[in-house]
Design a protein around this motif. Structure first.
Motif, PDB file in Angstrom:
ATOM      1  N   MET A   1       0.703  -1.148   0.042  1.00 14.67           N
ATOM      2  CA  MET A   1       0.046  -0.022   0.124  1.00 14.67           C
ATOM      3  C   MET A   1       0.985   1.246   0.098  1.00 14.67           C
ATOM      4  SD  MET A   1      -3.110   1.071   2.627  1.00 14.67           S
ATOM      5  CE  MET A   1      -2.226   1.142   4.057  1.00 14.67           C
ATOM      6  N   GLN A   2       0.782   1.994  -1.017  1.00 18.81           N
ATOM      7  CA  GLN A   2       1.552   3.141  -1.201  1.00 18.81           C
ATOM      8  C   GLN A   2       0.751   4.434  -0.550  1.00 18.81           C
ATOM      9  OE1 GLN A   2       1.951   3.570  -5.410  1.00 18.81           O
ATOM     10  NE2 GLN A   2       3.569   2.198  -5.233  1.00 18.81           N
ATOM     11  N   ARG A   3       1.557   5.189   0.625  1.00 22.07           N
ATOM     12  CA  ARG A   3       0.831   6.119   1.202  1.00 22.07           C
ATOM     13  C   ARG A   3       1.306   7.456   0.629  1.00 22.07           C
ATOM     14  NH1 ARG A   3       0.601   5.358   7.607  1.00 22.07           N
ATOM     15  NH2 ARG A   3       0.466   3.165   7.737  1.00 22.07           N
ATOM     16  N   ARG A   4       0.502   8.353   0.498  1.00 18.54           N
ATOM     17  CA  ARG A   4       0.702   9.654  -0.061  1.00 18.54           C
ATOM     18  C   ARG A   4       0.240  10.766   1.074  1.00 18.54           C
ATOM     19  NH1 ARG A   4      -1.129  10.056  -6.047  1.00 18.54           N
ATOM     20  NH2 ARG A   4      -1.179   7.818  -6.765  1.00 18.54           N
TER      21      ARG A   4
ATOM     22  N   GLN B   1      -3.688   9.724   3.338  1.00 18.16           N
ATOM     23  CA  GLN B   1      -4.341   8.849   2.094  1.00 18.16           C
ATOM     24  C   GLN B   1      -3.148   7.830   1.622  1.00 18.16           C
ATOM     25  OE1 GLN B   1      -5.366  11.900  -0.843  1.00 18.16           O
ATOM     26  NE2 GLN B   1      -6.714  12.981   0.786  1.00 18.16           N
ATOM     27  N   ALA B   2      -3.593   6.922   0.783  1.00 12.74           N
ATOM     28  CA  ALA B   2      -2.829   5.919   0.409  1.00 12.74           C
ATOM     29  C   ALA B   2      -3.497   5.440  -0.864  1.00 12.74           C
ATOM     30  CB  ALA B   2      -2.305   5.025   1.412  1.00 12.74           C
ATOM     31  N   GLU B   3      -2.545   4.664  -1.464  1.00 16.38           N
ATOM     32  CA  GLU B   3      -3.210   3.923  -2.808  1.00 16.38           C
ATOM     33  C   GLU B   3      -3.090   2.539  -2.621  1.00 16.38           C
ATOM     34  OE1 GLU B   3      -2.204   3.296  -7.344  1.00 16.38           O
ATOM     35  OE2 GLU B   3      -2.349   5.522  -6.464  1.00 16.38           O
ATOM     36  N   HIS B   4      -4.142   1.934  -2.770  1.00 15.96           N
ATOM     37  CA  HIS B   4      -4.178   0.140  -2.804  1.00 15.96           C
ATOM     38  C   HIS B   4      -4.879  -0.518  -3.848  1.00 15.96           C
ATOM     39  CE1 HIS B   4      -3.547  -3.701  -0.410  1.00 15.96           C
ATOM     40  NE2 HIS B   4      -4.861  -3.739  -0.440  1.00 15.96           N
TER      41      HIS B   4
END
Length: 267
Positions: A1-4, A155-158
């Motif tokens: 999971m990439q966090r922003r 926020q992140a991207e999954h």
């Protein structure tokens, strides 16, 4: 999971996809951090797994969700009998460890043991679960816990979806959930939900309990798939907990007696 970094939450992300039906595949894991009580100290920890995990499917639509074990060898055996045995063994091992006084993270109880099926009415929060325990099937009726979620700006991207972090305290346990408003359904794995989007990643009890989405398949769910379980003896959660507690105590005493000297009875 990439966090922003926080960028204003929904305002700077693409509009919600509006997808409200589909199936999510999760990996559910329980880390043990095993520490044996004195009466079990002679046991070899090398024989006990340090973690247990299994794959789950969450079928959902705007009104309800149904969580079931993933087929073995999606694992794809299609053999429901084998799947039931596997889940029952997983559940009974977790419950026995907890009842035996093993330190497995401090918060794991029999209520964390997996159900064969878990149906949630998203409108009224009612839950109907099927449990296989000691060779018997129970249909347990309850209400989904009310979680006082606190939304954060993280926020992140999954799996290609924007997710937002939310936290809650429940029964002295901290819960961290990452949900996506791009799937605007208040569902999630296990008993968790109630957020303005579907939960894709969740951890509780300092990460000892985890759910991690590994696949998202949106689209119409097969008609009749999401239905209330109808197998097993119906009872309340409190009644089921009493049944489990009694049987676990019997097992604990039996195991303790054998360890202390070949069935020597209670102290």
């Amino acid at each position: 999971m990439q966090r922003r970094a926080a960028l204003g939450l929904l305002a700077l992300w693409p509009a919600a996809l509006g997808a409200q039906q589909g199936t999510i595949t999760y990996t559910h894991s329980i880390n043990m951090d095993l520490e044996l009580p004195p009466e079990l100290a002679m046991m070899d920890l090398g024989e006990i797994p340090s973690a247990m995990s299994r794959d789950l499917l969450l079928h959902f639509d705007p009104s309800a969700s149904l969580m079931v074990p993933a087929p073995i060898g999606k694992r794809d055996s299609g053999n429901k009998k084998v799947e039931v045995m596997e889940v029952a063994m997983f559940a009974e091992m977790a419950m026995f460890m907890a009842s035996s006084g093993m330190n497995i993270g401090g918060k794991l109880t029999r209520t964390e043991a997996p159900a064969l099926e878990s149906y949630i009415d998203l409108a009224d929060g009612s839950i109907v679960e099927t449990h296989e325990f000691m060779g018997r099937t129970f249909r347990v009726v309850d209400q989904r816990p009310t979680y006082e979620w606190r939304l954060t700006s993280e926020q992140a991207e999954h799996l290609g979806y924007m997710v937002i972090k939310a936290t809650a305290e429940h029964d002295s346990t901290t819960i961290e959930a990452w949900f996506t408003p791009q799937i605007p359904v208040g569902a999630g794995p296990g008993p968790y939900g109630g957020l303005p989007g579907l939960i894709l990643v969740l951890s509780a009890d300092d990460g000892h309990i985890k759910y991690f989405a590994t696949e998202i398949a949106l689209g119409d769910v097969e008609e009749g798939l999401i239905k209330i379980p109808d197998e097993g003896k119906e009872m309340s959660k409190e009644e089921y907990d009493e049944v489990v507690a009694e049987k676990m105590e019997e097992m604990r005493k039996l195991m303790g007696g054998r360890i202390r000297g070949g069935g020597g009875g209670d102290r």
